[in-house]
Write a protein that holds these residues in place. Structure first.
Motif, PDB file in Angstrom:
ATOM      1  N   VAL A  91      16.084  26.702 -19.114  1.00 15.49           N
ATOM      2  CA  VAL A  91      17.470  27.249 -19.081  1.00 15.49           C
ATOM      3  C   VAL A  91      17.384  28.734 -18.516  1.00 15.49           C
ATOM      4  CG1 VAL A  91      19.588  27.292 -20.523  1.00 15.49           C
ATOM      5  CG2 VAL A  91      17.780  25.312 -20.431  1.00 15.49           C
ATOM      6  N   LEU A  92      16.446  29.533 -19.110  1.00 12.72           N
ATOM      7  CA  LEU A  92      17.015  30.610 -18.724  1.00 12.72           C
ATOM      8  C   LEU A  92      16.905  31.538 -18.509  1.00 12.72           C
ATOM      9  CD1 LEU A  92      15.991  31.903 -22.569  1.00 12.72           C
ATOM     10  CD2 LEU A  92      18.158  32.349 -21.323  1.00 12.72           C
ATOM     11  N   THR A  93      15.242  30.476 -17.271  1.00 16.45           N
ATOM     12  CA  THR A  93      14.884  30.782 -16.201  1.00 16.45           C
ATOM     13  C   THR A  93      15.514  30.489 -15.095  1.00 16.45           C
ATOM     14  OG1 THR A  93      12.637  30.519 -16.995  1.00 16.45           O
ATOM     15  CG2 THR A  93      12.540  30.536 -14.982  1.00 16.45           C
ATOM     16  N   ALA A  94      16.301  29.393 -14.931  1.00  9.08           N
ATOM     17  CA  ALA A  94      17.315  28.969 -13.808  1.00  9.08           C
ATOM     18  C   ALA A  94      18.325  29.322 -13.693  1.00  9.08           C
ATOM     19  CB  ALA A  94      17.917  27.097 -14.388  1.00  9.08           C
ATOM     20  N   PRO A  95      18.418  30.510 -11.808  1.00  6.96           N
ATOM     21  CA  PRO A  95      19.777  31.030 -12.136  1.00  6.96           C
ATOM     22  C   PRO A  95      20.790  30.567 -11.927  1.00  6.96           C
ATOM     23  CG  PRO A  95      17.983  30.522 -10.799  1.00  6.96           C
ATOM     24  CD  PRO A  95      17.418  30.499 -11.623  1.00  6.96           C
ATOM     25  N   PHE A  96      21.196  29.128 -11.592  1.00  5.63           N
ATOM     26  CA  PHE A  96      21.686  28.146 -11.426  1.00  5.63           C
ATOM     27  C   PHE A  96      22.405  27.945 -12.226  1.00  5.63           C
ATOM     28  CE2 PHE A  96      18.340  25.228 -11.311  1.00  5.63           C
ATOM     29  CZ  PHE A  96      18.709  24.556 -12.170  1.00  5.63           C
ATOM     30  N   ILE A  97      21.898  27.802 -13.892  1.00  6.63           N
ATOM     31  CA  ILE A  97      22.408  28.265 -15.088  1.00  6.63           C
ATOM     32  C   ILE A  97      23.203  28.898 -15.380  1.00  6.63           C
ATOM     33  CG2 ILE A  97      22.454  27.114 -17.403  1.00  6.63           C
ATOM     34  CD1 ILE A  97      19.936  25.682 -16.230  1.00  6.63           C
ATOM     35  N   THR A  98      24.291  29.067 -15.230  1.00  3.53           N
ATOM     36  CA  THR A  98      25.686  30.466 -15.753  1.00  3.53           C
ATOM     37  C   THR A  98      25.196  31.407 -16.583  1.00  3.53           C
ATOM     38  OG1 THR A  98      27.374  29.251 -16.627  1.00  3.53           O
ATOM     39  CG2 THR A  98      27.230  29.439 -14.277  1.00  3.53           C
ATOM     40  N   ASN A  99      25.540  32.235 -16.995  1.00  6.31           N
ATOM     41  CA  ASN A  99      25.611  32.648 -18.463  1.00  6.31           C
ATOM     42  C   ASN A  99      26.346  31.400 -20.039  1.00  6.31           C
ATOM     43  OD1 ASN A  99      23.410  35.188 -18.220  1.00  6.31           O
ATOM     44  ND2 ASN A  99      25.464  35.752 -16.611  1.00  6.31           N
ATOM     45  N   LYS A 100      27.711  31.271 -19.888  1.00 11.22           N
ATOM     46  CA  LYS A 100      28.219  30.584 -20.491  1.00 11.22           C
ATOM     47  C   LYS A 100      27.284  29.239 -20.656  1.00 11.22           C
ATOM     48  CE  LYS A 100      32.693  27.965 -20.404  1.00 11.22           C
ATOM     49  NZ  LYS A 100      33.941  27.805 -20.224  1.00 11.22           N
ATOM     50  N   LYS A 101      26.745  28.786 -19.825  1.00 10.97           N
ATOM     51  CA  LYS A 101      26.078  27.494 -19.128  1.00 10.97           C
ATOM     52  C   LYS A 101      25.147  27.491 -20.821  1.00 10.97           C
ATOM     53  CE  LYS A 101      27.075  22.805 -19.419  1.00 10.97           C
ATOM     54  NZ  LYS A 101      27.666  22.278 -20.234  1.00 10.97           N
ATOM     55  N   THR A 102      24.345  28.798 -20.272  1.00 11.22           N
ATOM     56  CA  THR A 102      23.076  28.836 -21.061  1.00 11.22           C
ATOM     57  C   THR A 102      23.183  29.669 -23.025  1.00 11.22           C
ATOM     58  OG1 THR A 102      21.757  30.019 -18.704  1.00 11.22           O
ATOM     59  CG2 THR A 102      21.628  30.622 -21.617  1.00 11.22           C
ATOM     60  N   ALA A 103      24.298  29.950 -22.841  1.00  8.21           N
ATOM     61  CA  ALA A 103      24.374  29.811 -23.895  1.00  8.21           C
ATOM     62  C   ALA A 103      24.670  28.396 -24.704  1.00  8.21           C
ATOM     63  CB  ALA A 103      25.804  30.824 -24.327  1.00  8.21           C
ATOM     64  N   GLU A 104      25.670  27.965 -24.221  1.00  5.75           N
ATOM     65  CA  GLU A 104      25.970  26.646 -24.680  1.00  5.75           C
ATOM     66  C   GLU A 104      24.781  25.459 -24.692  1.00  5.75           C
ATOM     67  OE1 GLU A 104      28.645  24.873 -21.970  1.00  5.75           O
ATOM     68  OE2 GLU A 104      30.470  26.069 -22.414  1.00  5.75           O
ATOM     69  N   LEU A 105      24.009  25.804 -24.018  1.00  8.01           N
ATOM     70  CA  LEU A 105      22.895  24.483 -24.027  1.00  8.01           C
ATOM     71  C   LEU A 105      21.543  25.108 -24.648  1.00  8.01           C
ATOM     72  CD1 LEU A 105      21.981  23.826 -19.008  1.00  8.01           C
ATOM     73  CD2 LEU A 105      22.831  22.771 -21.555  1.00  8.01           C
ATOM     74  N   THR A 106      21.814  26.206 -24.707  1.00  8.56           N
ATOM     75  CA  THR A 106      20.611  27.309 -26.181  1.00  8.56           C
ATOM     76  C   THR A 106      21.393  26.593 -27.036  1.00  8.56           C
ATOM     77  OG1 THR A 106      20.205  29.044 -24.443  1.00  8.56           O
ATOM     78  CG2 THR A 106      19.613  29.272 -27.340  1.00  8.56           C
ATOM     79  N   ASP A 107      22.403  26.681 -27.398  1.00  9.00           N
ATOM     80  CA  ASP A 107      22.667  26.770 -29.053  1.00  9.00           C
ATOM     81  C   ASP A 107      22.198  24.805 -29.280  1.00  9.00           C
ATOM     82  OD1 ASP A 107      23.957  26.797 -31.351  1.00  9.00           O
ATOM     83  OD2 ASP A 107      25.454  25.613 -30.709  1.00  9.00           O
ATOM     84  N   LYS A 108      22.692  24.153 -28.194  1.00  8.90           N
ATOM     85  CA  LYS A 108      22.412  22.570 -28.416  1.00  8.90           C
ATOM     86  C   LYS A 108      21.304  22.193 -28.488  1.00  8.90           C
ATOM     87  CE  LYS A 108      26.454  20.439 -25.089  1.00  8.90           C
ATOM     88  NZ  LYS A 108      26.514  20.126 -24.647  1.00  8.90           N
ATOM     89  N   ILE A 138      29.187  23.946 -10.604  1.00  9.47           N
ATOM     90  CA  ILE A 138      28.062  23.695 -11.188  1.00  9.47           C
ATOM     91  C   ILE A 138      27.158  22.256 -11.735  1.00  9.47           C
ATOM     92  CG2 ILE A 138      26.338  24.844 -11.913  1.00  9.47           C
ATOM     93  CD1 ILE A 138      24.250  24.867 -10.019  1.00  9.47           C
ATOM     94  N   TYR A 139      28.221  21.670 -13.121  1.00  5.42           N
ATOM     95  CA  TYR A 139      27.881  20.719 -13.510  1.00  5.42           C
ATOM     96  C   TYR A 139      28.504  19.741 -12.787  1.00  5.42           C
ATOM     97  CZ  TYR A 139      25.928  25.151 -15.600  1.00  5.42           C
ATOM     98  OH  TYR A 139      26.043  26.835 -15.721  1.00  5.42           O
ATOM     99  N   TYR A 140      29.188  19.552 -12.835  1.00  2.10           N
ATOM    100  CA  TYR A 140      30.387  18.790 -11.647  1.00  2.10           C
ATOM    101  C   TYR A 140      29.895  18.460 -11.262  1.00  2.10           C
ATOM    102  CZ  TYR A 140      33.838  20.726 -15.360  1.00  2.10           C
ATOM    103  OH  TYR A 140      33.898  21.687 -16.967  1.00  2.10           O
ATOM    104  N   ASN A 141      29.357  19.107  -9.881  1.00  2.00           N
ATOM    105  CA  ASN A 141      28.919  19.241  -8.905  1.00  2.00           C
ATOM    106  C   ASN A 141      27.394  18.296  -9.518  1.00  2.00           C
ATOM    107  OD1 ASN A 141      30.702  20.659  -7.964  1.00  2.00           O
ATOM    108  ND2 ASN A 141      29.470  22.011  -7.310  1.00  2.00           N
ATOM    109  N   ILE A 142      26.398  17.902 -10.205  1.00  2.00           N
ATOM    110  CA  ILE A 142      25.398  17.201 -10.472  1.00  2.00           C
ATOM    111  C   ILE A 142      26.036  15.990 -10.520  1.00  2.00           C
ATOM    112  CG2 ILE A 142      23.950  17.292 -12.080  1.00  2.00           C
ATOM    113  CD1 ILE A 142      23.687  20.197 -12.153  1.00  2.00           C
ATOM    114  N   ASP A 143      27.532  15.868 -11.564  1.00  2.00           N
ATOM    115  CA  ASP A 143      27.199  14.244 -12.657  1.00  2.00           C
ATOM    116  C   ASP A 143      27.819  13.743 -10.242  1.00  2.00           C
ATOM    117  OD1 ASP A 143      28.221  12.528 -13.722  1.00  2.00           O
ATOM    118  OD2 ASP A 143      30.310  13.103 -13.239  1.00  2.00           O
ATOM    119  N   THR A 144      28.745  14.332 -10.279  1.00  2.00           N
ATOM    120  CA  THR A 144      29.271  14.051  -8.936  1.00  2.00           C
ATOM    121  C   THR A 144      28.687  13.645  -7.995  1.00  2.00           C
ATOM    122  OG1 THR A 144      31.094  14.837  -8.859  1.00  2.00           O
ATOM    123  CG2 THR A 144      31.008  14.456  -6.625  1.00  2.00           C
TER     124      THR A 144
END
Length: 342
Positions: A91-108, A138-144
């Motif tokens: 998650v940290l390495t992937a640049p396409f995961i934004t800072n906001k989403k990085t923090a959310e995913l790390t917390d989960k 990007i997260y909504y795009n992946i689902d679509t």
């Protein structure tokens, strides 16, 4: 039949054990009573043992230990500490995961291990500050995209590049595309959609962080076997192996003479099943089917005199042109340059 309050107590006990216990931090029955009371559940120490028996019978791997101190801990979790750390690093390495989403995913992800383990891991992973993209779509795009692939429907979206305006880089107005989507790819620390642009008989790659306003259309997607070599299924692994820097081109067999120091690099890219032969004590020759493109040339150029193209001749000629162009840029004498050192 277990009373509803007893069910809640069991669930809370399980939650508390997952949150506070691990093999280095067992939790005693007295501590569990205190934690339950903080959640509004009055209980006795003896009932804790009965409840743990119920959870153990259900299949929860709860172990009692006397070292490093007396108490209980969950011995087996859905994800082990090392697995959670791997996911966090991804998650940290992937640049396409934004800072906001990085923090959310790390917390989960922290919720998959004990609070003590999470604290130790977080002290390590936040040392490195990485560059992140800003496209929250990007997260909504992946689902679509996933739905479009599953339903065999085309996608519409606007595709953007960065341009310099007033000495700053910003996104351009974008270009509209309608694509038949085939697969999502994670390559070179970026996320791509591989699909067919309706005007051409090829497969193209599109970076998800550059895609906006994605929409699922009612149009049937074009079958991938009409535009590529795959028939029963789109072979993502093979596609990635033959594609360099996500550039597409004509499939050809190339023969390369490589320094022995590049053996691991070649195997990482092509796999160990391709054709190898020893050239001499310092080099080997490899033959592989690839997409000949600018991406391949850029990939070859980075290794300088440690790789020489033996065939096809058209690729050798293009490499020579690129090498001479680099010499010109640096003000050197223009001449034919063939790598010799192996």
């Amino acid at each position: 039949m277990i009373h509803s309050s007893a069910k809640i107590k069991l669930l809370l006990l399980w939650k508390l054990l997952k949150e506070y216990s691990d093999d280095e931090h067992p939790v005693s029955a007295v501590e569990l009573c205190r934690l339950l009371e903080q959640e509004g559940i009055e209980t006795e120490r003896k009932s804790i043992y009965r409840d743990i028996d119920v959870l153990t019978h259900f299949g929860v791997d709860i172990v009692y230990t006397r070292s490093p101190r007396q108490g209980f801990f969950i011995a087996k979790r859905d994800f082990e500490l090392a697995e959670v750390r791997l996911l966090m690093d991804a998650v940290l390495t992937a640049p396409f995961i934004t800072n906001k989403k990085t923090a959310e995913l790390t917390d989960k992800l922290c919720g998959l291990i004990s609070c003590h383990q999470a604290e130790a891991v977080l002290k390590q992973i936040y040392v490195d500050q990485r560059v992140k993209f800003e496209n929250e779509e990007i997260y909504y795009n992946i689902d679509t995209i996933n739905r479009a692939i599953a339903q065999h429907k085309k996608l519409s979206f606007s595709y953007h590049h960065r341009v310099i305006v007033n000495h700053k880089a910003q996104l351009d107005d974008g270009r509209e595309f309608i694509i038949s989507p085939y697969t999502l790819l994670w390559a070179n620390d970026k996320y791509y959609l591989a699909g067919n642009y309706e005007k051409y008989d090829t497969v193209s790659n599109y970076r998800l962080d550059r895609m906006k306003k994605i929409a699922l259309t009612s149009q049937e997607a074009r079958p991938f076997y009409e535009v590529c070599e795959y028939r029963d299924h789109f072979d993502t692994a093979d596609y990635l192996r033959k594609t360099f820097n996500m550039f597409n081109g004509e499939h050809e067999f190339v023969v390369l003479r490589c320094s022995n120091s590049l053996l691991e690099t070649i195997i990482d890219k092509f796999g160990s099943e391709i054709e190898f032969s020893c050239h001499d004590s310092n080099a080997f020759t490899v033959r592989a089917s690839v997409c000949v493109s600018d991406g391949l040339i850029e990939w070859l150029m980075q290794y300088g005199d440690r790789i020489m193209v033996l065939s096809p001749q058209t690729l050798r000629d293009e490499m020579l042109m690129r090498i001479e162009a680099v010499h010109d840029v640096y003000g050197t004498t223009k001449k034919t340059c063939v790598p010799q050192k192996f």
